[in-house]
Design a protein around this motif. Structure first.
Motif, PDB file in Angstrom:
ATOM      1  N   SER A 129      -4.142   1.013  57.622  1.00  0.00           N
ATOM      2  CA  SER A 129      -3.001   0.208  57.188  1.00  0.00           C
ATOM      3  C   SER A 129      -2.150   0.889  56.126  1.00  0.00           C
ATOM      4  N   VAL A 130      -2.654   1.955  55.506  1.00  0.00           N
ATOM      5  CA  VAL A 130      -2.019   2.528  54.324  1.00  0.00           C
ATOM      6  C   VAL A 130      -0.938   3.537  54.688  1.00  0.00           C
ATOM      7  N   ASN A 131       0.237   3.371  54.089  1.00  0.00           N
ATOM      8  CA  ASN A 131       1.290   4.387  54.103  1.00  0.00           C
ATOM      9  C   ASN A 131       1.292   5.038  52.731  1.00  0.00           C
ATOM     10  N   PRO A 132       0.892   6.321  52.632  1.00  0.00           N
ATOM     11  CA  PRO A 132       0.778   6.946  51.311  1.00  0.00           C
ATOM     12  C   PRO A 132       2.117   7.233  50.648  1.00  0.00           C
ATOM     13  N   TYR A 133       3.212   7.109  51.416  1.00  0.00           N
ATOM     14  CA  TYR A 133       4.542   7.385  50.873  1.00  0.00           C
ATOM     15  C   TYR A 133       5.460   6.174  51.049  1.00  0.00           C
ATOM     16  N   PRO A 134       5.147   5.059  50.399  1.00  0.00           N
ATOM     17  CA  PRO A 134       6.011   3.883  50.553  1.00  0.00           C
ATOM     18  C   PRO A 134       7.375   4.132  49.916  1.00  0.00           C
ATOM     19  N   SER A 135       8.372   3.435  50.411  1.00  0.00           N
ATOM     20  CA  SER A 135       9.713   3.558  49.831  1.00  0.00           C
ATOM     21  C   SER A 135       9.731   2.923  48.446  1.00  0.00           C
ATOM     22  N   PRO A 136      10.688   3.282  47.609  1.00  0.00           N
ATOM     23  CA  PRO A 136      10.779   2.659  46.273  1.00  0.00           C
ATOM     24  C   PRO A 136      10.851   1.142  46.342  1.00  0.00           C
ATOM     25  N   GLU A 137      11.474   0.630  47.413  1.00  0.00           N
ATOM     26  CA  GLU A 137      11.628  -0.824  47.540  1.00  0.00           C
ATOM     27  C   GLU A 137      10.306  -1.519  47.849  1.00  0.00           C
ATOM     28  N   THR A 138       9.404  -0.839  48.554  1.00  0.00           N
ATOM     29  CA  THR A 138       8.149  -1.473  48.971  1.00  0.00           C
ATOM     30  C   THR A 138       6.933  -0.989  48.194  1.00  0.00           C
ATOM     31  N   ARG A 139       7.122  -0.029  47.303  1.00  0.00           N
ATOM     32  CA  ARG A 139       5.971   0.583  46.640  1.00  0.00           C
ATOM     33  C   ARG A 139       5.115  -0.430  45.887  1.00  0.00           C
TER      34      ARG A 139
END
Length: 376
Positions: A243-253
């Motif tokens: 489930s993990v995205n290691p590079y989330p966008s600034p908006e979703t971090r």
């Protein structure tokens, strides 16, 4: 929460030592060194000077050579709207995450390569093309290139006791990205041009991947609209995926960090870059996320060799770790770990003793295996 993090830091230390970086070797190891130091310990490494005397290292940087040699070949081209196939995306009509696989199309090589190159230089493209197919494509679709590189890695073949089950070729641009996943293969990953950037986590960190089941979907490509649409598989099936995205966008971090604290607050993944002429040994069941930087032609080219893994005590050990279920991060009793089989809560302290004992046993068995008849 802190008890859980400390436990898994200890597990990592027992398995991998205090190394914070992937070890780099200045020369290819012998078969015995490779088996003893890396395969048996399930530890990755990068071979800087891999003694790759491949014509491919010079020939494949000339795209005209590839086009001429592959002129009569049909190849599999993967198409997605964003370069992320086999990844989680939100379905537009269901407002929920699903596991999306690429649209795969058979095209003449030169036409497929031009699609890879065209959207590497475009900022408004609605589709990203990636030349790859994980079905031994190098020895089938790209067989005319077979003499340009080795059909196997000799010291790895000797150490593992078998030839590769599959050899795959990858040609993509900077937009292509592979989400966190693991493979049940011993992987020798050789970069021919450009760079590959890996994030790696050992199998002991399985709990930090938040593996859940997602409805399967696939992209369909419209030649008229020149774009991809997402369609759910019918009949419905569900796919277990990280489930993990290691590079989330600034908006979703902030949201992502709150949803997956064990990943973002735990030990950082190992980061490494594999350059042209280098080989990464990626052990079986290691989680990996991959990005890439192209060469001066706008592409990254790599060949990987998948060898069968041994379903030995390491496999049983990692299955044990995967059977441990964690309560929701929002549950006040997060510091307790729920074991699937017992039906009751096991304390972190008791589990620490069990995991430490199992890890030490695993290491002892691996050491013993080094002296078995295989190497007499």
């Amino acid at each position: 929460m802190k008890e859980v993090e400390k436990l898994w830091e200890e597990v990592r230390e027992l398995s991998l030592g205090n190394n914070s970086r992937i070890q780099r070797l200045d020369a290819a190891p012998t078969a015995v060194e490779f088996l003893r130091e890396f395969v048996s310990q399930n530890k990755p490494c990068i071979i800087n000077k891999a003694n790759l005397h491949w014509p491919a290292l010079s020939l494949w940087t000339q795209l005209s050579y590839l086009s001429k040699t592959m002129s009569s070949s049909l190849v599999s081209l993967h198409l997605t709207p964003n370069g992320r196939a086999d990844s989680l995306v939100k379905h537009p009509s269901l407002d929920q995450l699903c596991f999306a696989s690429a649209h795969v199309q058979q095209l003449p090589f030169d036409q497929a390569l031009q699609l890879v190159l065209s959207n590497s230089n475009s900022t408004d493209s609605k589709v990203v093309a990636y030349l790859q197919q994980q079905n031994d494509c190098f020895r089938s679709e790209y067989s005319v290139l077979g003499s340009d590189c080795d059909q196997h890695i000799p010291w790895a073949t000797e150490a593992l006791g078998c030839y590769p089950e599959a050899v795959n070729l990858w040609i993509g641009n900077h937009l292509s990205e592979t989400s966190f996943h693991k493979d049940h293969y011993e992987n020798l990953y050789a970069v021919v041009s450009g760079q590959k950037h890996f994030l790696l986590l050992p199998p002991t960190d399985v709990h930090r991947m938040y593996i859940r089941h997602y409805p399967a979907a696939h992209y369909s490509y419209s030649q008229d609209m020149l774009e991809c649409t997402l369609e759910l598989e019918t009949p419905a099936i569900h796919v277990p995926w990280c489930s993990v995205n290691p590079y989330p966008s600034p908006e979703t971090r902030e949201t992502e960090m709150a949803k997956f604290p064990l990943f973002f607050n735990g030990p950082k993944p190992f980061e490494c870059t594999v350059n042209a002429g280098e080989i990464l040994y990626l052990p079986s069941m290691w989680f990996h996320h991959v990005r890439q930087s192209p060469d001066e032609n706008g592409v990254t080219v790599a060949v990987n060799y998948w060898y069968d893994m041994q379903f030995d005590i390491k496999y049983a050990y990692f299955n044990f770790l995967q059977s441990i279920h964690y309560k929701s991060p929002h549950d006040p009793t997060l510091s307790e770990i729920e074991c699937e089989d017992s039906g009751s809560d096991a304390s972190v302290h008791n589990l620490r003793d069990e995991v430490r004992a199992d890890t030490l046993t695993l290491n002892a068995v691996d050491a013993k295996q080094d002296n078995e008849d295989r190497w007499v």
